[in-house]
Write an enzyme that holds these catalytic residues in place. Structure first.
Site, PDB file in Angstrom:
ATOM      1  N   CYS A 180       0.820  -1.230   0.000  1.00 14.23           N
ATOM      2  CA  CYS A 180       0.000   0.000   0.000  1.00 14.23           C
ATOM      3  C   CYS A 180       0.844   1.267   0.000  1.00 14.23           C
ATOM      4  CB  CYS A 180      -0.966   0.025   1.175  1.00 14.23           C
ATOM      5  SG  CYS A 180      -1.946  -1.455   1.343  1.00 14.23           S
ATOM      6  N   HIS A 181       1.919   1.264  -0.766  1.00 13.90           N
ATOM      7  CA  HIS A 181       2.790   2.439  -0.844  1.00 13.90           C
ATOM      8  C   HIS A 181       2.914   2.950  -2.291  1.00 13.90           C
ATOM      9  CE1 HIS A 181       5.062   0.516   2.817  1.00 13.90           C
ATOM     10  NE2 HIS A 181       3.947   1.107   3.184  1.00 13.90           N
ATOM     11  N   PRO A 182       1.811   3.047  -3.045  1.00 11.72           N
ATOM     12  CA  PRO A 182       1.976   3.462  -4.443  1.00 11.72           C
ATOM     13  C   PRO A 182       2.505   4.895  -4.535  1.00 11.72           C
ATOM     14  CG  PRO A 182      -0.339   3.543  -3.823  1.00 11.72           C
ATOM     15  CD  PRO A 182       0.394   2.916  -2.675  1.00 11.72           C
TER      16      PRO A 182
END
Ligand SMILES: Cc1cc2nc3c(=O)[nH]c(=O)nc-3n(C[C@H](O)[C@H](O)[C@H](O)COP(=O)(O)OP(=O)(O)OC[C@H]3O[C@@H](n4cnc5c(N)ncnc54)[C@H](O)[C@@H]3O)c2cc1C
Length: 504
Positions: free
Chosen positions: A442-444
């Site tokens: 969840c680090h785009p």
């Protein structure tokens, strides 16, 4: 609210990590008139405040519910949660607070971004935080109170012992960006409750007469006079409104949101805009390109000793390592998680998970809007694990993680590997496990790349190239992902953006 004449100097679009920082910093002077537009609600579910509940939030009204397209590596789509509501992703995230290792910021200049090394960012990192560890180089008076878990889970402490027993360095401050090795990481948890960007930055600013906040307000597109951005068209309460900015519009709608708003406004590549049926207003081929993220593979263990009930964020201890001795900095993260995550082999009642993630992935993908409709889901394709380097990095991390799992420190827990299980020993099966069973960390980042070349979307001062009165100042501008969880870096970018805006 609907206006033809600017009631505000600056309109900020997106009230997440970066948007809350900007709204607070820009209104500190008492004179700059700021409007913050946020698509989600002002009030979020109760679970937001309770750190162990964060995994439930991705499927709540506090998130957008995005998924990627089926990924080449696994053939399956991957859930890619992002926050929706004041605080944005900082209100639903896992609360790990850590700068990337200093070496990972060196790649930011590859497209020509100037002045964004770790040393350049240091004052902004410090400005965000009051670090309870008191470690050298950390902030002492920022709005976020950050520190390691006060009562770490015993099973995670055993993992830390196992890491040290198997020859790894015990770091002093793994959140500071200067160290490698294993240690308890700082968390955005204060007195047992989550501290989001809305809690730390926005709440204390809400009473200021020069700040207006409108929630439930989805930005449709930007409004231009010539090449100057003069406002935002947005939807709220089933109606379309216009907000005008006398000075600037700042996009802080995140890696998915900001690039989507640019594309809906006709800013992007001919191909992407054409496919969505949007006329080209300003050609910028980099918009939506360079999408990348940390994929994470998991090893899931069952243990005989009861694992204490989780009290914190589940991931209280992590390590940063090099996948090969000649790497120029750490490129793998190993995180210990005090619950057995769901896996494809067998359900586990009592156990824990070791997550392994390539921290400097080479795989790059793209984001594009599916149509001009601001409420239609975008097409998200991070192309996880399409670069062999990323598979090699995760394999190295799995080997290290297993050595830790087999240490004496964990033997006393009566440990058994359930997923992938010990039948997977050769590189081929482990690579297959990683490619098939990974999830997003969840680090785009990266869809509005900062730089000075033709693929960059914003320049080194975060101004959209070729246009006036418009900046982007969130995770989307990150050219190359830092080698740790991303939130601390986004906060620092926003602190710097506030300074740039106030100076101009
Ligand atoms: C489940 C999860 C776990 C994570 N765990 C961690 C962690 O433990 N540690 C860490 O460092 N990082 C973590 N991250 C990543 C980190 O939270 C993000 O990198 C960071 O919050 C991004 O900040 P941002 O300001 O770029 O975007 P966001 O915080 O996502 O903010 C964007 C905001 O813009 C709004 N918006 C979007 N489109 C529009 C529109 N059209 N109109 C109006 N508003 C709009 C959104 O609703 C949102 O509030 C996690 C993220 C998630 C989702």
């Amino acid at each position: 609210m609907s206006s033809q004449h600017p009631d505000h100097d600056i309109v900020i679009v997106g009230g997440g990590s970066a948007g809350c920082v900007l709204a607070a910093r820009l209104t500190e002077d008492g004179t700059t008139r700021v409007l913050l537009l946020e698509a989600g609600p002002a009030t979020l579910p109760e679970a937001v405040a309770y750190p162990p509940a964060w995994p439930s939030l991705a499927a709540s009204e506090a998130a957008w519910g995005d998924r990627t397209v089926p990924q080449e590596a696994s053939g399956a789509p991957v859930p890619l949660p992002r926050g929706k509501g004041l605080g944005g992703s900082s209100a639903i995230n896992a609360m790990v607070f850590a700068r990337g290792h200093r070496t990972s910021y060196d790649a930011w200049s590859a497209h020509g971004a100037k002045g964004w090394t770790y040393d350049d960012l240091l004052p902004y990192f410090q400005r965000t935080e009051t670090a309870t560890s008191g470690a050298p180089g950390r902030g002492t008076s920022g709005p976020l109170t950050v520190g390691p878990a006060t009562q770490p889970n015993d099973v995670l402490l055993a993992c830390l012992d196992g890491a040290v027993e198997t020859g790894h360095r015990r770091a002093v401050d793994i959140s500071g960006g200067l160290e490698e090795g294993f240690a308890p990481v700082d968390l955005n948890v204060v007195a047992g409750r989550r501290q989001s960007a809305a809690d730390a930055y926005l709440a204390p600013a809400l009473d200021r007469p020069n700040l207006d906040v409108v929630t439930g307000a989805t930005a449709h597109r930007l409004i231009f006079e010539g090449t100057r951005c003069v406002g935002v068209e947005y939807g709220a309460d089933g109606q379309t409104h216009t907000a005008r900015a006398a000075a600037e519009v700042v996009l802080t709608a995140g890696t998915i949101g900001s690039a989507s708003i640019l594309q809906r406004s006709g800013i992007g590549s001919d191909d992407d805009l054409g496919a969505a049926g949007v006329d080209v207003f300003h050609r910028l081929p980099g918009v939506g390109r360079n999408l990348h993220d940390h994929p994470r593979a998991n090893l899931v263990y069952q243990v005989q000793r009861p694992v204490p009930t989780p009290r914190n964020n589940h991931g209280e201890i992590l390590g940063l390592l090099r996948s090969t001795p000649d790497a120029d900095g750490p490129d793998v993260q190993i995180i210990f998680i005090d619950i057995p995550l769901p896996n494809a082999v067998a359900p586990v009642q009592n156990g824990f998970t070791i997550g392994i993630s390539p921290m400097r992935p080479v795989s790059r993908g793209s984001l594009r809007i599916s149509s001009a409709d601001p409420y239609a889901a975008p097409v998200i394709d991070p192309r996880y694990f399409t670069a062999e380097e990323d598979v090699r990095a995760v394999l190295s991390g799995i080997t290290t993680a297993r050595r830790i799992a087999w240490s004496d420190a964990l033997a006393t827990w009566g440990i058994e590997e359930i997923s992938p299980g010990l039948s997977a020993v050769d590189e081929k099966s482990l690579a297959e496990h990683a490619r098939r069973n990974f999830g997003s960390y969840c680090h785009p980042v990266g869809t509005c790349l900062m730089g000075e070349d033709e693929m960059s979307v914003v320049d080194s001062e975060l101004r959209v190239r070729g246009l006036d009165g418009l900046r982007v100042a969130d995770g989307s501008v990150i050219p190359a992902i830092p080698s740790n969880n991303t939130n601390a870096t986004v906060y620092a970018i926003a602190e710097r953006a506030a300074e740039l805006l106030l100076r101009s």
